[in-house]
Motif scaffolding. Structure first.
Motif, PDB file in Angstrom:
ATOM      1  N   GLU A 121       0.820  -1.221   0.000  1.00 35.56           N
ATOM      2  CA  GLU A 121       0.000   0.000   0.000  1.00 35.56           C
ATOM      3  C   GLU A 121       0.853   1.269   0.000  1.00 35.56           C
ATOM      4  OE1 GLU A 121      -3.131   0.195  -0.718  1.00 35.56           O
ATOM      5  OE2 GLU A 121      -3.148  -1.982  -0.935  1.00 35.56           O
ATOM      6  N   LEU A 122       2.045   1.206   0.558  1.00 36.01           N
ATOM      7  CA  LEU A 122       2.941   2.357   0.459  1.00 36.01           C
ATOM      8  C   LEU A 122       3.292   2.622  -1.004  1.00 36.01           C
ATOM      9  CD1 LEU A 122       5.350   1.708   3.485  1.00 36.01           C
ATOM     10  CD2 LEU A 122       3.737   3.620   3.243  1.00 36.01           C
ATOM     11  N   ARG A 160       1.496   1.465  -3.707  1.00 37.54           N
ATOM     12  CA  ARG A 160       0.275   1.820  -4.440  1.00 37.54           C
ATOM     13  C   ARG A 160      -0.142   3.275  -4.201  1.00 37.54           C
ATOM     14  NH1 ARG A 160      -3.588  -3.508  -3.367  1.00 37.54           N
ATOM     15  NH2 ARG A 160      -3.217  -4.539  -5.370  1.00 37.54           N
ATOM     16  N   SER A 161       0.066   3.745  -2.982  1.00 34.17           N
ATOM     17  CA  SER A 161      -0.369   5.104  -2.646  1.00 34.17           C
ATOM     18  C   SER A 161       0.643   6.154  -3.089  1.00 34.17           C
ATOM     19  CB  SER A 161      -0.586   5.214  -1.134  1.00 34.17           C
ATOM     20  OG  SER A 161       0.652   5.089  -0.442  1.00 34.17           O
ATOM     21  N   ARG A 221       3.485   6.688  -1.662  1.00 36.56           N
ATOM     22  CA  ARG A 221       4.335   7.157  -0.553  1.00 36.56           C
ATOM     23  C   ARG A 221       5.764   6.630  -0.676  1.00 36.56           C
ATOM     24  NH1 ARG A 221      -0.681   7.107   2.237  1.00 36.56           N
ATOM     25  NH2 ARG A 221      -0.894   8.807   3.723  1.00 36.56           N
TER      26      ARG A 221
END
Lengths: 269, 408
Positions: free
Chosen positions: B169-170, B172-173, B175
């Motif tokens: 998710e880091l 994908r987002s 970040r």
């Protein structure tokens, strides 16, 4: 995302709420008791929580009382005769597991250990989970609960100005579109009227923290003395400060890492 | 508030580097050899550091490790270094690489040693402080020269799954573009005594999914995966070894140590992972199960996998590595990536032994793989169950890079 519920407990005298069954009250590690108590203040009885709500517990030291009890048992009776009871509650994630079980929450659950970055790391995880659409809300507990053993260990640290304390904050994070009022989190806007610098809060004067949180001056936690909660950046706020305080920049640092975010005023952008 | 619907397919993240060490040996070639043969990596040991190992077989790493203040950190560094090198991310090119670690015991081997040796507070403090998982992450990141953000999950046996999920998710987002996700745990007295106290350790060594299974065996190890955005892969000209296409993470809210026998939330985690990946259940060609060898875990998993996938090939590698707790999901993720890269499925060590003994039967439902064999794998699934009722599922799909697990 926005933060729609907030509560804090300062100190180690938290009492389990009545909805925790008596057997659980006895078995829970003190950290989990503290967590249930602070969650009960933020979301009384856990009522209204969607069963798909996620849980994150951010704690540096974890279930120290259970861990200590289990190690003492090993020392006294040998490795083969240790009691299983404190082992099950010594696991770092036992607090999150207990919250999920007691409140019937099935959403993504994790436990992080982030030291002085504990608050903003928990907020980051909640944001990732909400953005990914995996939960309608994320319940966060950020805190540590020590025992005499850890207090004694830390107290021996030569020249320490960091006596440790106990405390926890509970927050509920929801998507921006959720109907409940809240304080919106913004990872890019670092222009809050107030800055809460974390990496450990230390104070022997609660009113100083509250004044700082509701006022418009910068609060630098290490300038204060008294207690050290590695994870409780937001413990400087009481419920009035949460409700009425200005927009606020949260900043934490540890080991060369710095995280920052801004939370707006209640109900505001 | 509304209940979230099943996640829709989102972009996969690339796996561009792998590293692993455990009882099977050090390095990807050793893992492939052990996984292919279904070798048993469990042995009894006379080890003063681990008194119960004299009677309970364990999966121990027998290798020279870097001199670091903690054994878990040393294991993590070895795995991390292999993964970074394999990804072509050499020293001096790691300033923006994030590190997310999952570990259950972190610095406990050193902390318990100082405590149980009767050390006073002055002696215990340094190791006690390092026991915290974020200190492990900081130590590993510094040693490997990774200067990006750091995160540490401690979710019992699902620690590495949580780390992989955050890494995904880091990326994908946006970040982070590159994340080194590591699962690592060293054997320690506390966990051995703890699982023994719960009567969950099989003195004969674990036999996952066998009818006469009698518990788990503990092990130690570490595995690392470089998780990277497709854009970064393209810019670097890297080749994905596999893709992490989807994840699920759900909580039983049932019991602190026992899985919900109905497996409702494990099934939901699998459904979420499939939806996230945009992969149909019928496309799953292999399940790398948690398969600890405990009666409850294996029954729950077998029921859920059978219900959703029918007779899909399934295996557990716990008899090869032991249950490495916080590292397990990362080791099994590496096993999945190696299976995809080689288009080969691995046997479930221990299940055949039990059947040969004539006193057990294999659980009905999924096909418990007995021998390695070639297979067309479009997607594979890894499942993890943990204390606290946490269920994780990860879906991997093939990359287009060369198989990294074959000896040159």
């Amino acid at each position: 995302m926005k933060l729609t519920r907030f509560a804090r407990i300062v100190g180690d005298d938290a009492v389990c709420p009545a909805w925790v069954p008596p057997v659980q009250r006895r078995r829970l590690d003190p950290l989990a008791r503290l967590a249930t108590a602070v969650v009960d203040l933020a979301v009384p009885g856990g009522l209204g929580l969607n069963p798909d709500t996620g849980v994150i517990v951010s704690t540096s030291y974890g279930a120290v009382e259970s861990t200590h009890r289990f190690l003492v048992g090993m020392a006294q009776f040998g490795d083969a005769a240790a009691s299983p009871t404190p082992f099950t509650t010594s696991v770092h994630s036992s607090c999150a597991g207990a919250l999920g079980e007691l409140l019937g929450l099935h959403g993504p659950s994790t436990t992080i250990s982030q030291g002085g970055l504990g608050t903003l790391s928990a907020l980051r995880w909640a944001d990732l989970v909400l953005t990914a659409g995996r939960a309608p809300a994320v319940l966060m507990v950020i805190g540590d609960r020590h025992n005499d053993w850890t207090r004694r260990i830390v107290a021996t640290l030569s020249g320490s100005k960091w006596p440790i304390g106990d405390g926890a904050v509970a927050l509920l994070a929801e998507p921006d579109h959720a109907p409940a009022p809240g304080r919106r989190l913004d990872w890019s806007g670092l222009s809050g009227a107030l800055t809460l610098d974390g990496g450990g809060l230390r104070t022997d004067d609660e009113s100083l923290l509250v004044t700082a949180a509701t006022g418009s001056r910068r609060l630098i936690a290490p300038d204060l003395i008294g207690s050290w909660w590695p994870c409780c950046l937001l413990a400087g706020m009481d419920s009035a400060a949460w409700r009425d305080g200005p927009d606020c920049t949260l900043r934490e640092g540890e080991g060369g890492q710095v995280l920052a975010a801004r939370i707006g005023q209640l109900n505001s952008d | 508030m509304t209940t979230p619907s099943a996640p829709t397919a989102r972009p996969p993240v690339a796996i561009t580097g792998l590293g692993c060490l455990g009882a099977a040996g050090v390095g990807l070639a050793a893992q492939t050899t052990a996984l292919r043969s279904g070798a048993c990596g469990l042995h009894r040991r006379d080890d003063p550091r681990l008194p119960l190992a004299a009677t309970l077989p364990i999966g121990r790493v027998d290798a020279d490790l870097p001199r670091l203040p903690g054994r878990t950190a040393a294991l993590a560094v070895v795995a991390g270094a292999e993964a970074l090198a394999g990804a072509g991310l050499h020293a001096g090119n790691r300033a923006d690489i994030a590190v997310v670690i999952g570990s259950c015991t972190a610095g406990m081997p050193e902390s318990e040693r100082d405590f149980l040796d009767g050390g006073d507070a002055d002696a215990v403090w340094p190791s006690y402080r390092r026991q915290q998982t974020h200190c492990l992450t900081a130590m590993v990141a510094r040693h490997l020269g990774c200067g990006g953000l750091r995160s540490a999950h401690s979710v019992a046996c699902a620690s590495a799954a949580a780390a992989l999920i955050e890494a995904t998710e880091l990326v994908r987002s946006g970040r982070a573009e590159r994340v080194l996700a590591i699962g690592a745990d060293a054997l320690c007295r506390l966990t051995m005594a703890g699982f023994h106290s719960l009567h969950l350790v099989d003195p004969a060594g674990c036999r996952p999914f066998a009818g006469n299974r009698a518990g788990m065996s503990l092990g130690e190890g570490a595995a690392a995966l470089v998780v990277e955005s497709a854009a970064s892969v393209g810019r670097r000209g890297a080749r994905p070894l596999a893709w992490l296409a989807g994840w699920g993470l759900r909580a039983d809210a049932y019991h602190i140590t026992s899985p919900d026998p109905a497996g409702t939330q494990l099934d939901r985690a699998i459904a979420d992972a499939l939806s996230d990946a945009g992969v149909a259940a019928s496309s799953i060609g292999y399940v790398s199960a948690h398969g600890t060898g405990t009666v409850d875990n294996d029954a729950c998993e077998a029921v859920v996998i059978a219900r959703r996938f029918g007779a899909v090939p399934m295996a557990s590698c716990k008899r090869t590595y032991g249950h490495t707790l916080g590292a397990a999901a990362a080791i099994e993720a590496v096993a999945c990536c190696l299976a995809l890269a080689g288009q080969e499925i691995w046997p479930s060590a221990g299940a055949a032994d039990a059947v040969d003994a004539g006193n057990g039967h294999v659980l009905a439902g999924p096909e418990i793989v007995r021998r390695a064999r070639p297979a067309r794998l479009d997607a594979v699934l890894s499942t993890t169950l943990a204390f606290g009722g946490v269920n994780a599922a990860l879906v991997f799909t093939p990359g287009d890079g060369p198989s990294p697990g074959e000896a040159p």
